[in-house]
Scaffold this active site. Sequence first.
Site, PDB file in Angstrom:
ATOM      1  N   ASP A 143      46.036  49.903  37.366  1.00 19.85           N
ATOM      2  CA  ASP A 143      44.849  50.737  37.570  1.00 19.85           C
ATOM      3  C   ASP A 143      44.039  50.903  36.287  1.00 19.85           C
ATOM      4  OD1 ASP A 143      45.339  51.194  40.281  1.00 19.85           O
ATOM      5  OD2 ASP A 143      46.728  52.819  39.816  1.00 19.85           O
TER       6      ASP A 143
ATOM      7  N   ASN B 256      53.895  46.590  35.786  1.00 16.49           N
ATOM      8  CA  ASN B 256      54.652  47.293  36.820  1.00 16.49           C
ATOM      9  C   ASN B 256      55.784  46.392  37.314  1.00 16.49           C
ATOM     10  OD1 ASN B 256      53.547  45.620  39.078  1.00 16.49           O
ATOM     11  ND2 ASN B 256      51.634  46.609  38.449  1.00 16.49           N
TER      12      ASN B 256
ATOM     13  N   VAL C 177      39.971  44.361  45.265  1.00 19.07           N
ATOM     14  CA  VAL C 177      39.810  44.246  46.716  1.00 19.07           C
ATOM     15  C   VAL C 177      38.506  44.904  47.180  1.00 19.07           C
ATOM     16  CG1 VAL C 177      41.130  46.327  47.291  1.00 19.07           C
ATOM     17  CG2 VAL C 177      41.012  44.452  48.928  1.00 19.07           C
TER      18      VAL C 177
ATOM     19  N   LYS D 203      42.709  54.154  52.616  1.00 17.76           N
ATOM     20  CA  LYS D 203      42.304  52.993  51.819  1.00 17.76           C
ATOM     21  C   LYS D 203      41.597  51.954  52.687  1.00 17.76           C
ATOM     22  CE  LYS D 203      44.334  49.609  48.602  1.00 17.76           C
ATOM     23  NZ  LYS D 203      45.607  49.146  47.961  1.00 17.76           N
TER      24      LYS D 203
END
Length: 421
Positions: free
Chosen positions: A293, A223, A322, A351
């Site tokens: 992801d 990314n 995380v 989140k």
Amino acid sequence: MSFDLSVIPNKNIVLAVTGGIAAYKSAILVRRLKDAGFNVRVVMTQGAQAFITPLTFQALSGNPVHTELLNPEAEAGMGHIELARWADLLLVAPASCDTLAKFATGLADDLLSTLYLATKSPVWVAPAMNQQMWAAKATQRNLNTLVEDGVHVIMPDAGSQACGDVGLGRMPEPEDLAYQVTQYFHRAQRAIAEKFGLLAGKHVVITAGPTREAIDPVRYISNHSTGKMGFALAAACYAAGAKVTLIAGPVSLDTPNGVRRLNVSSAVQMLDLSMQMLDEGCDIFIATAAVADYRVAEVAEHKIKKAGDELNVSLIKNPDIVATIAGQQKRPFMVGFAAETRNVEEYAAGKLVAKKLDMIACNDVSRADIGFASDENAMTVFFADEYQLEKRDLEKASKQEIAQQLVEAIHDALWHEIEPV
């Protein structure tokens, strides 16, 4: 009671239990201290063993119980020296009249009285005895001596006693004692922070940059993350007095001064190193990395040759770094990041709850003037409900300035006042 666990990791409590009916409360106290994140080791006098068994405390603390002064299984047979060095706090609860007298006169004829003389750690005593014994001149004289020697005396509660008397002499409830201990370490850590820096004494682990998920030896999925925000945070945390470990994906940035840098490529490698950092005593985990992801299910051994108009690649989900760290039993203070292109605050708030974070910073990467490639950023910060802190809007500024504001937000959450609930 609610406890701020972020200030507790690796703090060691030696809980000494002496003879008295209040010894049963000490079993509950061990559980409350463990719940608050302390490491607990128990010392019992012979008198205490008449009221409750060592096996009970061993089961609750997860550690062997110490009862003998000269223990062949202890280091060089000197259990009191080993314990004296290990303790961050010696808490005597209940503290009998006899124990107070031994401490006051310097008598050292058992493990506890010898440990008291050998330790450099703070010593707290929670006296528990008959109301008349508490009021006796000799007891009060011994207490005055201990206070002069720097011992912290937790005053007993008043009420009905096992002997039928009514008056001062009851040991405070375990929840209250655990709260007082937690507050003590909270204040001590805050004083260090105020003197040496907002994050003084903390080990901060930061993930930064993108990950690369290989397709074949020359191609990968990645990314646009440059790692600038994470590197700016690493520099700001170091300037705030923290020990900083930076786990960096593939970026072209210089390592900030004083920061330990560990380079990785894939999400799996980043997770492996992050888990290793927990074993090193990570206090704060800041996840700024833009982790892919998905990864390729089977990486080709050789370069894939162009053939036809389509190439189908099977992807599998990467581990959620995380969420994995936040799910550990002894978790650090967790700071997440959310880079979104729409419904930014809504996704970030979700989140924060879903991944059980303490704090999250979100930004809109669809804006051309901030985000991945820019040297500037603008963020909104949310805190978990338990901190009772309002969300913060960090206006557009350099990533260095944003990083400093994020450090201040972390500090404010760490040192927020704990109130009993």
